[in-house]
Motif scaffolding. Structure first.
Motif, mmCIF file in Angstrom:
data_model
loop_
_atom_site.group_PDB
_atom_site.id
_atom_site.type_symbol
_atom_site.label_atom_id
_atom_site.label_comp_id
_atom_site.label_asym_id
_atom_site.label_seq_id
_atom_site.Cartn_x
_atom_site.Cartn_y
_atom_site.Cartn_z
ATOM 1 N N PHE A 78 62.368 57.953 32.628
ATOM 2 C CA PHE A 78 62.966 56.981 31.974
ATOM 3 C C PHE A 78 62.731 55.466 33.073
ATOM 4 C CE2 PHE A 78 66.846 54.023 31.466
ATOM 5 C CZ PHE A 78 66.334 53.580 30.192
ATOM 6 N N ARG A 79 63.107 55.874 34.068
ATOM 7 C CA ARG A 79 62.905 54.685 35.184
ATOM 8 C C ARG A 79 61.420 54.034 35.512
ATOM 9 N NH1 ARG A 79 63.249 55.278 40.019
ATOM 10 N NH2 ARG A 79 63.566 57.734 40.090
ATOM 11 N N GLY A 80 60.559 55.211 35.214
ATOM 12 C CA GLY A 80 59.320 54.639 35.144
ATOM 13 C C GLY A 80 58.814 53.832 33.995
ATOM 14 N N LEU A 81 59.590 53.884 33.033
ATOM 15 C CA LEU A 81 59.212 53.247 31.825
ATOM 16 C C LEU A 81 60.165 51.961 31.622
ATOM 17 C CD1 LEU A 81 59.494 56.008 29.088
ATOM 18 C CD2 LEU A 81 57.365 54.910 30.040
ATOM 19 N N LEU A 82 61.055 51.751 32.475
ATOM 20 C CA LEU A 82 62.096 50.651 32.547
ATOM 21 C C LEU A 82 61.655 49.437 33.236
ATOM 22 C CD1 LEU A 82 64.858 49.307 31.326
ATOM 23 C CD2 LEU A 82 66.060 50.700 33.415
ATOM 24 N N ASP A 83 61.530 48.247 32.614
ATOM 25 C CA ASP A 83 61.047 47.063 33.449
ATOM 26 C C ASP A 83 62.196 45.989 33.295
ATOM 27 O OD1 ASP A 83 58.323 48.056 34.029
ATOM 28 O OD2 ASP A 83 57.807 47.527 32.248
ATOM 29 N N ILE A 84 62.701 45.410 34.492
ATOM 30 C CA ILE A 84 63.822 44.459 34.138
ATOM 31 C C ILE A 84 63.080 43.055 34.983
ATOM 32 C CG2 ILE A 84 66.091 43.891 34.867
ATOM 33 C CD1 ILE A 84 66.867 46.893 35.114
ATOM 34 N N ASP A 85 63.293 42.072 34.141
ATOM 35 C CA ASP A 85 62.822 40.712 34.604
ATOM 36 C C ASP A 85 64.043 39.758 34.625
ATOM 37 O OD1 ASP A 85 61.654 38.639 35.498
ATOM 38 O OD2 ASP A 85 60.146 38.273 33.505
ATOM 39 N N LEU A 86 64.523 39.464 35.608
ATOM 40 C CA LEU A 86 65.666 38.629 35.688
ATOM 41 C C LEU A 86 65.408 37.406 35.874
ATOM 42 C CD1 LEU A 86 68.098 40.663 37.843
ATOM 43 C CD2 LEU A 86 68.010 40.595 35.088
ATOM 44 N N ASN A 87 63.879 36.931 36.077
ATOM 45 C CA ASN A 87 63.578 35.619 36.457
ATOM 46 C C ASN A 87 62.600 35.184 35.211
ATOM 47 O OD1 ASN A 87 64.641 35.286 39.411
ATOM 48 N ND2 ASN A 87 63.668 37.219 39.498
ATOM 49 N N ALA A 88 62.950 35.271 34.024
ATOM 50 C CA ALA A 88 62.211 35.085 32.825
ATOM 51 C C ALA A 88 61.921 33.285 32.896
ATOM 52 C CB ALA A 88 62.708 35.448 31.673
ATOM 53 N N LEU A 89 60.983 32.803 32.204
ATOM 54 C CA LEU A 89 60.968 31.524 32.092
ATOM 55 C C LEU A 89 62.090 30.704 31.808
ATOM 56 C CD1 LEU A 89 57.116 31.009 31.044
ATOM 57 C CD2 LEU A 89 58.251 30.668 33.447
ATOM 58 N N SER A 90 62.396 29.399 31.927
ATOM 59 C CA SER A 90 63.616 28.670 31.160
ATOM 60 C C SER A 90 63.037 28.431 29.553
ATOM 61 C CB SER A 90 63.731 27.430 31.897
ATOM 62 O OG SER A 90 62.646 26.609 31.625
ATOM 63 N N TYR A 91 63.957 27.765 28.904
ATOM 64 C CA TYR A 91 63.470 27.578 27.643
ATOM 65 C C TYR A 91 62.416 26.493 27.435
ATOM 66 C CZ TYR A 91 64.530 26.210 22.688
ATOM 67 O OH TYR A 91 64.281 25.885 21.690
ATOM 68 N N SER A 92 62.556 25.655 28.438
ATOM 69 C CA SER A 92 61.315 24.525 28.243
ATOM 70 C C SER A 92 60.161 25.140 28.897
ATOM 71 C CB SER A 92 62.002 23.354 28.771
ATOM 72 O OG SER A 92 62.242 23.413 30.281
ATOM 73 N N ASP A 93 59.999 25.945 29.951
ATOM 74 C CA ASP A 93 59.018 26.423 30.358
ATOM 75 C C ASP A 93 58.410 27.405 29.504
ATOM 76 O OD1 ASP A 93 59.044 24.660 32.530
ATOM 77 O OD2 ASP A 93 60.100 26.292 33.856
ATOM 78 N N GLN A 94 59.119 28.331 28.956
ATOM 79 C CA GLN A 94 58.515 29.034 27.764
ATOM 80 C C GLN A 94 57.921 28.528 26.717
ATOM 81 O OE1 GLN A 94 60.136 33.166 26.565
ATOM 82 N NE2 GLN A 94 60.841 31.801 24.940
ATOM 83 N N GLN A 95 58.234 27.458 26.111
ATOM 84 C CA GLN A 95 57.964 26.553 25.016
ATOM 85 C C GLN A 95 56.650 25.983 25.685
ATOM 86 O OE1 GLN A 95 59.725 23.123 22.906
ATOM 87 N NE2 GLN A 95 60.500 25.079 21.758
ATOM 88 N N TYR A 154 69.008 34.967 26.897
ATOM 89 C CA TYR A 154 68.908 33.658 27.485
ATOM 90 C C TYR A 154 70.291 33.344 27.980
ATOM 91 C CZ TYR A 154 67.400 28.987 28.657
ATOM 92 O OH TYR A 154 67.135 27.867 29.281
ATOM 93 N N TYR A 155 70.454 33.318 29.276
ATOM 94 C CA TYR A 155 71.785 32.786 29.861
ATOM 95 C C TYR A 155 71.616 31.896 30.583
ATOM 96 C CZ TYR A 155 73.203 37.470 27.779
ATOM 97 O OH TYR A 155 73.545 38.485 26.813
ATOM 98 N N GLU A 156 71.250 30.432 30.238
ATOM 99 C CA GLU A 156 71.212 29.313 31.376
ATOM 100 C C GLU A 156 72.376 29.242 31.950
ATOM 101 O OE1 GLU A 156 69.415 26.009 29.335
ATOM 102 O OE2 GLU A 156 70.981 25.820 28.045
ATOM 103 N N GLY A 157 73.656 29.330 31.224
ATOM 104 C CA GLY A 157 74.692 29.095 31.968
ATOM 105 C C GLY A 157 75.628 30.297 32.322
ATOM 106 N N THR A 158 74.851 31.298 32.482
ATOM 107 C CA THR A 158 75.627 32.364 33.161
ATOM 108 C C THR A 158 74.961 32.955 34.362
ATOM 109 O OG1 THR A 158 76.347 32.890 30.897
ATOM 110 C CG2 THR A 158 76.368 34.755 32.486
ATOM 111 N N GLU A 159 75.750 33.568 35.367
ATOM 112 C CA GLU A 159 75.164 34.257 36.512
ATOM 113 C C GLU A 159 75.063 35.495 36.124
ATOM 114 O OE1 GLU A 159 77.107 35.120 40.722
ATOM 115 O OE2 GLU A 159 76.729 33.191 40.529
ATOM 116 N N TYR A 160 74.098 36.224 36.822
ATOM 117 C CA TYR A 160 73.744 37.553 36.451
ATOM 118 C C TYR A 160 74.522 38.490 37.024
ATOM 119 C CZ TYR A 160 71.660 42.230 36.696
ATOM 120 O OH TYR A 160 71.621 43.634 36.488
ATOM 121 N N ASN A 161 75.133 39.672 36.271
ATOM 122 C CA ASN A 161 75.787 40.396 36.824
ATOM 123 C C ASN A 161 75.488 41.665 35.987
ATOM 124 O OD1 ASN A 161 78.204 39.856 38.555
ATOM 125 N ND2 ASN A 161 78.536 38.227 36.766
#
Length: 411
Positions: A143-160, A56-63
């Motif tokens: 390996f690529r076929g097994l790898l899923d990357i989700d950079l748009n996961a729900l926020s803390y409050s939305d997930q809760q 959870y990186y709500e204050g960090t930009e993705y790199n």
């Protein structure tokens, strides 16, 4: 660590715990989760099985560098397993970021994966993990076929919010308030308990085991939630849950109050509470009250010495409180049937003292023709269920104060 970074770290832990709970609740009946296994969450659920890295990186930009280490770790795990082409477990990177998601183009290509995630420099030396592990192009494709990357996961409050909806759906007759007030704290406690186990086997729990562990409204609040909501609100919630009867008068029942008085006994304060318990939980005596309508509460005080109990009884007697303690005369054996007898016009007891935990079961057994409820206000260890006969209501209520029931009655 600054206060801000400490808060962010703690929030990250709870985000991971919440995600663990979500994964369990979304699993099939026989699905299971291992907390802090190969990854943060190891989900074993047939086609949905996955090793999940949750950040959870709500204050960090993705790199790319933010998840590079996790991708390398996953590839190393895949290589250590022999690069199986039929592996059931997927690798999932689940994260929430302030922005920068546009930097990652999916699906990944071999070249993008190699250049941005599998290559790094250490001590001025360039390392290419895929080359060092001798990963073939075919294996890398697997390996690529097994790898899923989700950079748009729900926020803390939305997930809760999602978690609370899942709890309400998974537990029969669970309202949104129940999910937040009763079951979410239990769920967090279960996951935290798993996370601190040294043995990985003990960090595994099935969905069925999880639901059974949290579906205990008798354990009302964990300490942290009680402090968060405040004592007065907590007392009101306990009263609403256990002692609200609408507009009708309090129904007759054999109500046993087990109260842990350890290190908090004060004769004046304890006397005041017991007088109030007797008034609050006894029938209202009128000129023509039928004998069958009379009742009064039972009290078992834990953590008190015999001398303290004698002092308390003497204080009650001096104030005109009539009580029954199951002993017909000095030196007599305890009589459960005497203690279980209803008050009469001539003997208007307002309090009944259960002498010890060992006398609880025989007293309850002697209560015939009446609903029995046991309310255990405990501090550290709840009352052993073996002291309460089966099919009787046992409600365990954790409290850090011996006088919580006084607050409940005043709320």
């Amino acid at each position: 660590m600054t206060d801000r970074s400490a808060t962010t770290t703690i929030k990250g832990y709870f985000y991971q715990f919440d995600q663990t709970i979500v994964r369990l609740l979304e699993a099939t009946k026989h699905g299971s989760v291992t907390v802090e296994g190969v990854e943060d969450i190891d989900l074993d659920d047939g086609d949905e099985s996955a090793f999940v890295q949750c950040k959870y990186y709500e204050g960090t930009e993705y790199n790319h560098s933010v998840i590079k280490e996790a991708v390398i770790y996953m590839l190393r795990h895949f290589h250590a397993a022999g690069c199986p082409s039929d592996q059931a477990f997927r690798y999932k990177l689940h994260g929430h970021y302030r922005g920068g998601q546009h930097k990652l183009t999916l699906p990944l290509t071999d070249e993008f994966l190699k250049e941005n995630f599998l290559t790094y420099t250490k001590e001025k030396k360039v390392h290419q993990v895929h080359e060092e592990l001798k990963i073939t192009n075919a294996q890398l494709a697997d390996f690529r076929g097994l790898l899923d990357i989700d950079l748009n996961a729900l926020s803390y409050s939305d997930q809760q919010a999602k978690l609370l909806n899942l709890l309400a759906s998974a537990i029969p007759e669970c309202t949104s308030d129940d999910a937040l007030i009763f079951f979410y704290p239990m769920a967090i406690n279960v996951v935290q308990g798993l996370a601190i186990e040294a043995d990985e086997v003990k960090r595994r729990i099935t969905k069925d085991q999880f639901l059974k562990a949290i579906n205990r409204k008798d354990v009302v609040f964990s300490a942290w939630l009680r402090e968060h909501l405040g004592r007065e609100y907590f007392a009101r919630m306990v009263r609403r849950k256990y002692f609200y009867f609408g507009r009708t008068k309090m129904p007759k029942a054999a109500r046993f109050f087990v109260i842990d008085m350890t290190n908090e006994y004060e004769v004046g304060r304890a006397t005041h509470m017991l007088v109030r318990i007797g008034q609050f939980f006894s029938h209202k005596e009128l000129q023509r009250t039928p004998a069958a309508d009379r009742f009064c509460p039972y009290v078992l005080l834990r953590g008190m010495t015999p001398d303290q109990l004698i002092e308390l009884k003497a204080s009650l007697w001096a104030q005109g409180v009539v009580f029954n303690d199951g002993y017909p005369y000095q030196g007599a054996e305890f009589l459960p049937t005497m203690l279980a007898a209803d008050p009469t016009k001539e003997k208007l007891w307002t309090i009944k003292f259960v002498p010890s935990e060992q006398q609880l079961a025989p007293t309850i057994a002697a209560c015939t023709g009446s609903v029995v409820d046991v309310y255990d206000f405990y501090k550290d260890s709840p009352l052993d269920s073996t002291f309460v006969p089966k099919a009787r209501g046992l409600h365990s209520i954790k409290s850090n104060s011996a006088y919580l029931l006084q607050e409940v009655m005043q709320s």
